[in-house]
Design a protein around this motif. Structure first.
Motif, PDB file in Angstrom:
ATOM      1  N   ILE A  43      47.975  58.963  20.952  1.00 24.44           N
ATOM      2  CA  ILE A  43      46.567  58.899  21.365  1.00 24.44           C
ATOM      3  C   ILE A  43      46.307  60.108  22.265  1.00 24.44           C
ATOM      4  O   ILE A  43      46.744  60.140  23.411  1.00 24.44           O
ATOM      5  N   GLU A  44      45.626  61.080  21.732  1.00 26.56           N
ATOM      6  CA  GLU A  44      45.489  62.351  22.448  1.00 26.56           C
ATOM      7  C   GLU A  44      44.392  62.302  23.497  1.00 26.56           C
ATOM      8  O   GLU A  44      43.237  62.013  23.216  1.00 26.56           O
ATOM      9  N   LYS A  45      44.769  62.552  24.737  1.00 27.98           N
ATOM     10  CA  LYS A  45      43.844  62.672  25.868  1.00 27.98           C
ATOM     11  C   LYS A  45      42.804  61.542  25.912  1.00 27.98           C
ATOM     12  O   LYS A  45      41.594  61.783  25.863  1.00 27.98           O
ATOM     13  N   PRO A  46      43.242  60.298  26.015  1.00 29.22           N
ATOM     14  CA  PRO A  46      42.272  59.208  26.099  1.00 29.22           C
ATOM     15  C   PRO A  46      41.554  59.199  27.445  1.00 29.22           C
ATOM     16  O   PRO A  46      42.035  59.752  28.434  1.00 29.22           O
TER      17      PRO A  46
ATOM     18  N   LEU B  86      48.258  63.349  30.643  1.00 26.77           N
ATOM     19  CA  LEU B  86      48.083  62.318  29.613  1.00 26.77           C
ATOM     20  C   LEU B  86      46.613  61.984  29.356  1.00 26.77           C
ATOM     21  O   LEU B  86      46.199  61.850  28.206  1.00 26.77           O
ATOM     22  N   ALA B  87      45.826  61.837  30.398  1.00 24.98           N
ATOM     23  CA  ALA B  87      44.442  61.366  30.254  1.00 24.98           C
ATOM     24  C   ALA B  87      43.437  62.512  30.347  1.00 24.98           C
ATOM     25  O   ALA B  87      43.642  63.478  31.084  1.00 24.98           O
ATOM     26  N   ASP B  88      42.344  62.362  29.634  1.00 20.47           N
ATOM     27  CA  ASP B  88      41.241  63.326  29.720  1.00 20.47           C
ATOM     28  C   ASP B  88      40.471  63.121  31.011  1.00 20.47           C
ATOM     29  O   ASP B  88      40.085  64.065  31.686  1.00 20.47           O
ATOM     30  N   ARG B  89      40.266  61.847  31.360  1.00 22.97           N
ATOM     31  CA  ARG B  89      39.588  61.466  32.593  1.00 22.97           C
ATOM     32  C   ARG B  89      39.825  59.983  32.831  1.00 22.97           C
ATOM     33  O   ARG B  89      40.245  59.270  31.914  1.00 22.97           O
ATOM     34  N   ILE B  90      39.546  59.536  34.025  1.00 24.70           N
ATOM     35  CA  ILE B  90      39.736  58.113  34.323  1.00 24.70           C
ATOM     36  C   ILE B  90      38.494  57.558  35.008  1.00 24.70           C
ATOM     37  O   ILE B  90      37.759  58.289  35.684  1.00 24.70           O
TER      38      ILE B  90
END
Length: 283
Positions: free
Chosen positions: A102-105, A127-131
């Protein structure tokens, strides 16, 4: 004969390997996948909550995003697993994202789920695009005790024994006391109480104890992605304390609701969706 024995052993070995690797990897949560879109949103509910808490939020984004909605093992009727801990759950969620490519969730978490979102973004900064953190702070215990320091060897046995020793009636009566502090929407009280009632008591106690001993205030300094922090209205009265909690998160955008309690998605939908929609754009 010797060749035949070697062949049988080889076939048996192959069968064992195939069986092992064909098994689905186990994670300490259930996942519901829905929606469609190039980018994914991963939803983490709060303490003893079902992934259903995100139903309205998912409906808002499913047209443009692939949604992965978690319910943690032992909560809201999901089968419990051993070794429940905040860190184990954090690593398992990060592992699920990697294993499933799962790319940049975008990771959205409520309450303890918000704490997990912060921890994942801190320990896995690419790992994450934003939170999005919905009504959580890096160290809840420090809001009540400014001198709080997490225990190195935190003994959760007393609280586990206390909670597992309650009758169902005692446990539910205890939970009912907190409903009025969680949401002003009384129509949701039975829903929240039902999730608690269906939660595994041992997991409930272990995670309550472990999360109460969690301090992410220093760790969040390593977060690189944008972070939207949506906070209940009460926290506007103690802004200095809240801002001190988040001082090391340089990407934080703190927003305070104008009404309602802990379940902001129920109590102040206008505020909630306004900031979510401004923060989450289709790429």
């Amino acid at each position: 004969m010797k060749k035949y024995i070697i062949l049988v052993i080889a076939l048996l070995f192959s069968a064992v390997c195939l069986n092992v690797f064909a098994q689905t990897k186990s994670y300490p949560f259930e996942v519901v996948k829905s929606g469609k879109g190039k980018q994914a949103i991963l939803f983490i509910p709060g303490f003893a909550s079902s992934g259903e808490v995100w139903n309205d939020t998912k409906a808002n984004f499913e047209k443009n995003f692939t949604c992965y909605t978690l319910t943690m093992a032992g909560f809201a009727g999901v089968q419990p697993q051993s070794n429940a801990s905040f860190k184990n759950w954090e690593d398992a969620i990060a592992g699920y994202i990697k294993d499933n490519k799962i790319e940049k969730p975008i990771i959205i978490g409520h309450s303890m789920g918000g704490g997990l979102a912060l921890a994942i973004a801190a320990d896995y900064p690419d790992l994450a695009d934003r939170i999005v953190v919905v009504d959580a702070v890096p160290c809840l215990a420090a809001l009540m005790d400014a001198s709080f320091k997490p225990k190195v060897n935190n003994d959760c046995k007393p609280i586990v024994d206390q909670m597992t020793g309650m009758t169902d009636e005692q446990f539910l009566e205890n939970q009912k006391k907190y409903l009025v502090r969680l949401t002003e929407d009384a129509s949701k009280h039975d829903l929240l109480l039902g999730w608690s009632a269906k939660s595994d008591r041992k997991t409930f106690a272990e995670m309550y104890c472990d999360f109460s001993n969690t301090d992410l205030r220093d760790k969040i300094a390593t977060i690189k992605c944008p972070a939207l922090i949506l906070l209940e209205s009460y926290f506007a009265n103690i802004k200095p304390a809240i801002e001190a909690q988040y001082k090391n998160l340089k990407t934080a955008n703190l927003q305070y609701a104008s009404k309602g309690l802990h379940f902001i998605m129920y109590d102040d939908k206008e505020f909630y969706f306004k900031h979510l929609n401004n923060f989450i754009k289709v790429k």
